[in-house]
Scaffold this active site. Structure first.
Site, PDB file in Angstrom:
ATOM      1  N   GLU A   1       0.842  -1.214   0.000  1.00 54.31           N
ATOM      2  CA  GLU A   1       0.000   0.000   0.000  1.00 54.31           C
ATOM      3  C   GLU A   1       0.873   1.260   0.000  1.00 54.31           C
ATOM      4  O   GLU A   1       0.622   2.202  -0.750  1.00 54.31           O
ATOM      5  CB  GLU A   1      -0.922  -0.022   1.218  1.00 54.31           C
ATOM      6  CG  GLU A   1      -1.703   1.253   1.461  1.00 54.31           C
ATOM      7  CD  GLU A   1      -1.665   1.700   2.921  1.00 54.31           C
ATOM      8  OE1 GLU A   1      -1.175   2.826   3.198  1.00 54.31           O
ATOM      9  OE2 GLU A   1      -2.125   0.929   3.773  1.00 54.31           O
TER      10      GLU A   1
ATOM     11  N   GLU B   1      11.193   3.005   2.071  1.00 54.97           N
ATOM     12  CA  GLU B   1       9.830   2.927   2.611  1.00 54.97           C
ATOM     13  C   GLU B   1       9.695   1.878   3.705  1.00 54.97           C
ATOM     14  O   GLU B   1       8.778   1.952   4.515  1.00 54.97           O
ATOM     15  CB  GLU B   1       8.832   2.665   1.478  1.00 54.97           C
ATOM     16  CG  GLU B   1       7.416   3.081   1.810  1.00 54.97           C
ATOM     17  CD  GLU B   1       7.259   4.563   2.159  1.00 54.97           C
ATOM     18  OE1 GLU B   1       6.260   4.904   2.815  1.00 54.97           O
ATOM     19  OE2 GLU B   1       8.131   5.377   1.786  1.00 54.97           O
TER      20      GLU B   1
END
Length: 972
Positions: free
Chosen positions: A68, A139
């Protein structure tokens, strides 16, 4: 292209809903709902993908959540990192996403004129995303920072503990968010390439047949449909089957247990869970709505009323919480006082006693009909909300309901079926439950640790006979079903009123003023009455402010049983403390609004102190102050900033000290004094006539100011007080450094505040434009590129009429001093960005801000909120938006650069900065370095907040008076 299409006439919608709807299924099996709203200023989309963290591969927990994060980065068509977030930000919008157990939802909103390109960029997430190795590595840190931010959150901890104490091998037991351990350390140790796993997970699971899309646009349905086909038909369909779970995660060995858990905050909480089949398949019968309505009722005779009368409970709610579409829990959650904690067995006994009453009283049709009537009224008179929120709500639920009920969902129960309700009630038995008992009192008494959040707990086995014993020993309380709700509106007619653009001043006396704005836009049978009580004795000392707060809580406490019926029927009241008194807001369906308002005023006029309730409120406030130390460090930084800047604020530790010594008699003596002098500012808006508004205020004056023994007298001009803001010196950097309030929290926070100007239209719009342009750039640099922390923001700050700029960064990675340097480095580099910006880019940003500002209010509450702020701030610029837009249209790039040079640029002689640095436990050594290091030129370290406050000048008040304001006559 072959496509299934269903006309919107088949989709049930609210009677007041003028939007058009259409369902389409693309050739690749993607199902979409199209919404056409010609009146909207914003367009939105939400894509719900039918795969979530339940599908995480074994040993790589958090992969769905990580994916996501990654899809927002870049795509083959738009390879610039975070270009989608940048694009929507520049066009008055925002983006977000969330990962659930069996779905992942992506969504955005943006100005209507850029919707086609925004939708194209959004679609590329699901066509050909890029997952560069560098971005993947960075990330992972963001996901870990998110985990660190939640690590000390009791809601996250208890939720994961409940998952942990369920069936091994069931996906419910998984650790859904993931962290650096699951996404980097463990995969590396096993030789797993996490990027390849991401790509594999995406290719296997992100199939068009598992996707449901909602697109909310301004154009016609045909035009929106063409866009959707063009943008989303390229998504691959590999006919992936839906994720299926067999069986409930809690059976047998996981039931009839008492789990004692140690929280972070000082709270006592009881959660009773009954596993059961999900009732979503019976949404028309709504069995859980019926049971929830009764179990969490707060009227006289209810379970909560009894627990409150005994001094044991501070709150109670019941709900069905879904595991998946086939399994769920019925939860009852009770917040307890210290005394309640000691009577846990009695509380559980009373709960089961009440459940027995539900069995004995049979299923009542009149109660079901009342619930259905309220739901129907709410659905057909619903307010418009944000297009993005609306799209997300529908997309998230499309898989659960047939298309005709996509908008209705569970909001129109219509089939009374006692046997289905009784079947769910049967599940709430003493053989089919588990209890989570959460309290700090269990420290040192537990023997186990939950692996992800390190929550200490232990498990005791219970039996059916144990519960029966608790029921028998529970106190005899007069528990019964609620009575008929007299607050349900029966007159929903719309009143004819003259159209006015802005509020008008209808009345001005020594007691009050009345502003009035009838609704001629939203056509809703709703209204609001807002009252600001300017009470000089409510805030002239720390003790007064504290007692005023207790008064507010006690007043609400006394009204609870009565006002709960009103709230069920969509009629609400709220009392808020202010820095110069308090505010009362009564809002909702207008038919019976005055009845609730009169009751609140009468309770205020007849206020007496009940010692037993005073003790409960005192305990609640004490714990609230004590638990503030467990808040996020960014909230602590904001608290210190306000304490430094606001000359009329007091530290929490002093409030705690005063609270300890307060007695009921202190409040009994204080309340008449607090109310003895008051000036009321009133605002009435909505489906209400002029004469009605005037009679309401006349009645308020009669209750409070008239009669042989008036409660209030008018305020003298010299008594009106207003907090004022500290003026920071030009060319000076102020630094306040302190240790985190929670010694166990590794997170640190920086708040970098630049004080700029008092309310002034020309300066307001320059600041707004700068923030509009720079906010995404700051987020991208500080969060995405430098990975300083999960929570990074650049916002405008407004205090007591003074505007400023505020960077906030929370981090477990770097210390505040380092982050402060990086903020300044960002501002230095952004100077070049501004100078190099083309005229076309500048105009694009300018137009994006103008379009955002011109967005129409979606409902009465948004409109009233803007107007009320102008009244309470005494600025009275009801056409502020129009004035600011006109000023923006005149603004040039050179004007913005000059504003930046004067107020924000590093080294500017007029720049005024306050850096609040809160050091977490991980950076305690850095705090010592910070405090002992010699400060640079033009830098002042604040060691004592109150000595500093006393040494600084104050901004003057911008508040206007009523002396020269003209009352609007009915003939005008």
């Amino acid at each position: 292209m072959a496509m299934t299409m269903v006309d919107g006439d088949c989709i049930i919608k609210a009677r007041n809903d003028k939007r058009e709807y259409r369902r389409v299924v693309l050739e690749n099996s993607l199902e979409a709902l199209l919404i056409s709203d010609p009146d909207t200023d914003k367009c939105a989309a939400s894509m719900d993908v039918g795969v979530g963290h339940f599908s995480d591969p074994q040993g790589i927990e958090g992969l769905a959540h990580f994916l996501e994060h990654m899809l927002f980065y870049a795509s083959e068509k738009y390879p610039e990192e975070e270009s989608f977030a940048k694009y929507t930000s520049q066009h008055g919008g925002e983006t977000n996403a969330f990962t659930d157990s069996d779905s992942t939802n992506y969504h955005f909103v943006a100005n209507a004129d850029c919707f086609e390109e925004a939708l194209d960029r959004f679609s590329q997430f699901f066509v050909k995303p890029l997952m560069s190795p560098d971005a993947v590595q960075r990330e992972i840190q963001a996901v870990d920072s998110e985990f660190q931010m939640n690590f000390l959150s009791d809601s996250w901890r208890i939720s994961q503990l409940q998952r942990h104490l369920s069936m091994e091998g069931h996906p419910y037991r998984k650790f859904g968010t993931g962290n650096g351990q699951t996404l980097e350390v463990q995969p590396k140790a096993k030789g797993i390439d996490i990027r390849q796993e991401l790509i594999k997970f995406y290719e296997e699971n992100y199939s068009a047949n598992l996707m449901r899309l909602v697109v909310y646009g301004k154009g016609s349905l045909d035009k929106i449909q063409d866009l959707v086909v063009e943008k989303f038909q390229a998504i691959c369909n590999n006919n992936q089957s839906c994720f299926h779970i067999s069986g409930h995660p809690c059976l047998g060995e996981h039931l009839q247990v008492l789990v004692k858990a140690v929280p972070v905050c000082d709270v006592h909480m009881l959660q009773i869970q009954w596993p059961m089949p999900a009732t979503i398949h019976h949404y028309k019968e709504a069995p859980c709505s019926y049971l929830t309505h009764l179990i969490e009722h707060e009227g006289e005779g209810s379970l909560f009323h009894a627990l409150k009368r005994l001094g044991w409970a501070t709150g109670l709610y019941a709900c069905e919480s879904y595991v998946d579409s086939n399994s769920s829990f019925f939860d009852v959650v009770i917040g307890m006082t210290d005394a309640g904690h000691e009577h846990m067995q009695d509380i559980v006994g009373l709960l089961f006693k009440y459940i027995d009453i539900l069995h004995q009283s049979s299923i009542c049709k009149w109660i079901y009909d009342e619930i259905a009537a309220i739901h129907e009224m709410m659905f057909h008179n619903q307010d418009k909300n944000s297009p993005m929120s609306y799209a997300v709500s529908i997309a998230s639920n499309m898989k659960l309901y047939p298309p005709k009920d996509w908008l209705v969902m569970s909001s129109l129960p219509s089939k009374f079926n006692p046997s289905i309700i009784h079947a769910v009630l049967e599940k709430l038995s003493s053989r089919n439950f588990r209890i989570f008992w959460v309290s700090k009192k269990f420290e040192g008494e537990t023997s186990m640790i939950e692996p992800w959040y390190a929550t200490a707990y232990c498990v005791d086995k219970l039996t059916d006979s144990t519960i029966q014993e608790w029921v028998q020993h529970a106190p005899s309380e007069n528990l019964c079903l609620p009575v008929v709700n007299q607050f349900i509106a029966t007159d929903l007619s719309l009143k004819e009123t003259k159209k006015v653009m802005f509020p008008v001043l209808l009345r001005k006396t020594s007691f009050s003023t009345l502003w009035y704005k009838p609704d001629t836009v939203f056509s809703a049978p709703k209204a609001t009455v807002k009252l600001k009580f300017n009470c000089p004795y409510a805030c002239n000392s720390p003790d007064a402010a504290l007692l005023a707060r207790i008064f507010k809580h006690l007043l609400c406490d006394y009204l609870n049983e009565y006002a709960y019926y009103a709230a069920l029927a969509g009629l609400y009241y709220e009392i808020d403390s202010t820095d110069d008194g308090f505010e009362l807001d009564v809002s909702g369906y207008n038919h019976k609004l005055q009845i609730l308002l009169d009751t609140v005023l009468k309770a205020m006029a007849d206020f007496t102190v009940k010692p037993e309730r005073f003790s409960v409120i005192k305990e609640m406030l004490t714990k609230s102050y004590q638990n503030f130390k467990f808040d996020e460090p960014s909230n602590h930084a904001s608290y210190y900033c306000s304490l430094i800047l606001n000359d009329h604020s007091w530290p929490l530790e002093e409030n705690l000290e005063r609270l300890e010594t307060l007695k009921p008699k202190d409040l009994s003596q204080f309340t008449p004094t607090m109310l003895s002098r008051a000036f009321l500012e009133c605002y009435t808006a909505g489906n209400i006539e002029r004469e009605e508004a005037e009679s309401i205020v006349q009645h308020i004056e009669d209750v409070l100011f008239k009669g042989s023994h008036p409660i209030c007298k008018p305020v003298q001009p010299s008594q009106l007080m207003k907090s004022r803001l500290i003026t920071l010196d030009e060319g000076v950097n102020y630094v306040y450094s302190t240790g985190g309030l929670n010694p166990h929290d590794e997170n640190s926070a920086l708040l970098h505040y630049i004080q700029i100007h008092q309310d002034d239209i020309a300066l307001n719009v320059k600041l707004q434009l700068f923030t509009f342009i720079a906010s995404h750039e700051a987020f991208h640099q500080l969060r995405t590129v430098e990975q300083l922390g999960y929570s990074c923001s650049l916002t405008n700050r407004y205090d007591l009429g003074v505007h400023g700029l505020q960077f906030t960064v929370q981090s477990a990675v770097k210390c505040p001093r380092y982050i402060d340097a990086r903020v300044q480095s960002f501002l230095e580099s952004f100077e070049g960005t501004l100078l190099k910006m083309s005229e076309d880019d500048f105009k694009s940003h300018l137009n994006g801000l103008i379009e955002s500002k011109m967005e129409k209010d979606k409902n009465l509450w948004e409109e009233s909120g803007r107007h009320w702020e102008e009244i309470t701030e005494r600025t009275f610029l009801f056409d502020r938006i129009e004035i600011e837009v006109a000023a923006l249209r005149e603004l040039t790039k050179q004007d913005l650069i000059a504003f930046f040079d004067e107020h924000i640029r590093i080294g500017s002689p007029k720049r005024k900065v306050l850096s609040v640095r809160v050091y977490g436990s991980k950076h305690s050594a850095d705090l010592e370095v910070d405090k002992n290091e010699a400060v640079g030129p033009n830098t002042i370290r604040i060691d004592d907040i109150f000595s500093f406050r006393a040494s600084q000048p104050l901004y003057g008040s911008c508040r206007r008076g009523y002396e020269r304001m003209e009352v609007h006559s009915s003939s005008k």
